[in-house]
Design a protein around this motif. Structure first.
Motif, PDB file in Angstrom:
ATOM      1  N   PHE A 184    -104.006  11.473 -30.966  1.00 15.83           N
ATOM      2  CA  PHE A 184    -104.166  11.416 -32.424  1.00 15.83           C
ATOM      3  C   PHE A 184    -104.601  12.768 -32.996  1.00 15.83           C
ATOM      4  O   PHE A 184    -104.301  13.064 -34.150  1.00 15.83           O
ATOM      5  N   GLY A 185    -105.280  13.591 -32.192  1.00 10.52           N
ATOM      6  CA  GLY A 185    -105.626  14.930 -32.669  1.00 10.52           C
ATOM      7  C   GLY A 185    -104.394  15.794 -32.878  1.00 10.52           C
ATOM      8  O   GLY A 185    -104.260  16.482 -33.897  1.00 10.52           O
ATOM      9  N   TRP A 186    -103.450  15.740 -31.915  1.00 11.45           N
ATOM     10  CA  TRP A 186    -102.224  16.534 -32.047  1.00 11.45           C
ATOM     11  C   TRP A 186    -101.206  15.886 -32.976  1.00 11.45           C
ATOM     12  O   TRP A 186    -100.172  16.492 -33.273  1.00 11.45           O
ATOM     13  N   LYS A 187    -101.509  14.674 -33.440  1.00 10.46           N
ATOM     14  CA  LYS A 187    -100.681  14.063 -34.467  1.00 10.46           C
ATOM     15  C   LYS A 187    -100.960  14.665 -35.847  1.00 10.46           C
ATOM     16  O   LYS A 187    -100.121  14.565 -36.755  1.00 10.46           O
ATOM     17  N   LEU A 188    -102.124  15.274 -36.022  1.00  9.99           N
ATOM     18  CA  LEU A 188    -102.514  15.758 -37.349  1.00  9.99           C
ATOM     19  C   LEU A 188    -101.555  16.815 -37.911  1.00  9.99           C
ATOM     20  O   LEU A 188    -101.198  16.744 -39.095  1.00  9.99           O
ATOM     21  N   PRO A 189    -101.132  17.840 -37.128  1.00  7.67           N
ATOM     22  CA  PRO A 189    -100.152  18.778 -37.701  1.00  7.67           C
ATOM     23  C   PRO A 189     -98.848  18.094 -38.102  1.00  7.67           C
ATOM     24  O   PRO A 189     -98.262  18.430 -39.138  1.00  7.67           O
ATOM     25  N   VAL A 190     -98.400  17.129 -37.301  1.00  5.74           N
ATOM     26  CA  VAL A 190     -97.175  16.392 -37.631  1.00  5.74           C
ATOM     27  C   VAL A 190     -97.376  15.604 -38.926  1.00  5.74           C
ATOM     28  O   VAL A 190     -96.494  15.556 -39.792  1.00  5.74           O
ATOM     29  N   ILE A 191     -98.547  14.998 -39.047  1.00  2.00           N
ATOM     30  CA  ILE A 191     -98.850  14.215 -40.247  1.00  2.00           C
ATOM     31  C   ILE A 191     -98.871  15.106 -41.478  1.00  2.00           C
ATOM     32  O   ILE A 191     -98.330  14.748 -42.533  1.00  2.00           O
TER      33      ILE A 191
END
Length: 360
Positions: free
Chosen positions: A53-60
């Protein structure tokens, strides 16, 4: 910078932070409920949760930035209108273009940051999240890979695949090196493609078979139209290892597209994604232009619930249009540039018409 510009930018920045945070929170919540069963089923660790979920933040951020810009412009100008500040600005002789200039400049900066995030942070984020979900949790086999090329060991053979199309059950540019226990080359198969069917498994097409002596000399060369080959991999295994175009930076994607084009492969999908990478970043600026006339048309009726409803509605229409155009581009119905930019062109024309109508 004038006091008015600082005031406009400060208000816009506060609104953008709130809206981006709200959209990101909703996105993360939906993503959590979609993925939590996978993590629980495969006994995911806390570290995997945090990394995923941390590395989802740039995608989000890349996904929600255009909507956040639209809603922020709507709420910024809406709050000025509701409190009479916009009327005071117009009474002092300031034009709509002058009032909107700081907001458009801020949107342009966000578009630039959007492109840089998509070029530098998103590729790594997509790689990490895919690796956690497909390999660490599910346990799919992992292949050595460079761009869209794959190497893997299959019994006494080393297999190289130049291009993977798992949705079609198709591999292109397949080379199979069969070796003995001493790792001496016994046979090499060069196939133009390999197609998968549930009944026959993998079938090599347009292949050339070379057999080698223990001394490494070619003893036989044979051409065949097709030949079944027992690869112990399904299209799903290749799907897990397929290169997502978002894992590549813009320069890498451009290089891959040019190389595959030079080798005679169809690169329509890559060229559409290249144009779409630029077009989607420009959407932040286009949405700011569209938010200005919508906020002014609502007058003192502009408020949070209405702003969210209008922004979500505009976003749904835009993304439906853009997805349709991109699908046409993938299918070759539209040129890649037209497929990627048509949504922005139509939205920009609508924004220009509304602004000119409002400025009269």
């Amino acid at each position: 910078m004038r006091i008015l510009d600082r005031y406009l930018l400060r208000t816009f920045g506060r609104m953008f932070g709130l809206t981006a945070g709200a959209f990101a929170g909703i996105y993360l919540l939906i993503e959590f409920f979609e993925r939590v069963d996978d993590f629980i089923e495969h006994h995911g660790t806390l570290s995997q949760y945090l990394r995923y979920f941390g590395w989802k933040l740039p995608v989000i951020f890349v996904d929600i930035a255009p909507l956040a810009v639209l809603l922020s412009v709507f709420l910024t100008l809406g709050s000025f209108t509701r409190h009479g500040e916009l009327t005071a600005m117009r009474a002092c002789g300031l034009s709509l273009a002058r009032i909107s200039r700081p907001l458009l400049l801020a949107a342009l900066l966000i578009s630039t940051a959007h492109f840089l995030a998509g070029d530098m942070l998103v590729p790594h984020g997509v790689r990490v999240t895919r690796h956690i979900l497909k390999h660490e949790l599910v346990g799919r086999p992992m292949f050595a890979r460079r761009q869209n090329m794959v190497w893997f060991r299959e019994g006494d053979a080393v297999v190289f695949v130049k291009l993977i199309l798992p949705q079609k059950g198709l591999l292109k540019g397949v080379t199979i090196y069969q070796v003995d226990k001493s790792f001496h080359l016994r046979q090499r198969i060069d196939a133009a493609s390999a197609r998968y069917s549930p009944e026959r498994g993998w079938v090599l097409r347009d292949l050339v078979l070379h057999r080698f002596s223990p001394e490494g000399e070619v003893t036989q060369k044979e051409k065949r139209a097709s030949m079944p080959y027992p690869l112990d991999k399904s299209p799903g295994d290749f799907q897990a290892n397929q290169l997502d175009n978002r894992e590549l930076g813009f320069a890498e994607l451009l290089s891959l597209s040019r190389r595959l084009t030079a080798e005679g492969y169809d690169t329509t999908r890559y060229r559409v994604d290249l144009h779409n990478r630029l077009a989607y970043s420009a959407t932040c600026f286009i949405m700011a232009c569209l938010g200005i006339p919508f906020a002014l048309q609502r007058g003192r009726g502009s408020h949070l619930a209405l702003g969210i409803a209008i922004s979500v509605g505009i976003g749904m229409v835009y993304f439906l249009l853009q997805s349709t155009m991109i699908a046409f581009g993938y299918a070759g119905v539209l040129p890649p540039w037209a497929a990627a930019w048509s949504g922005n062109i139509l939205t920009g024309l609508l924004a220009a018409w509304l602004i000119l109508t409002r400025a009269r």
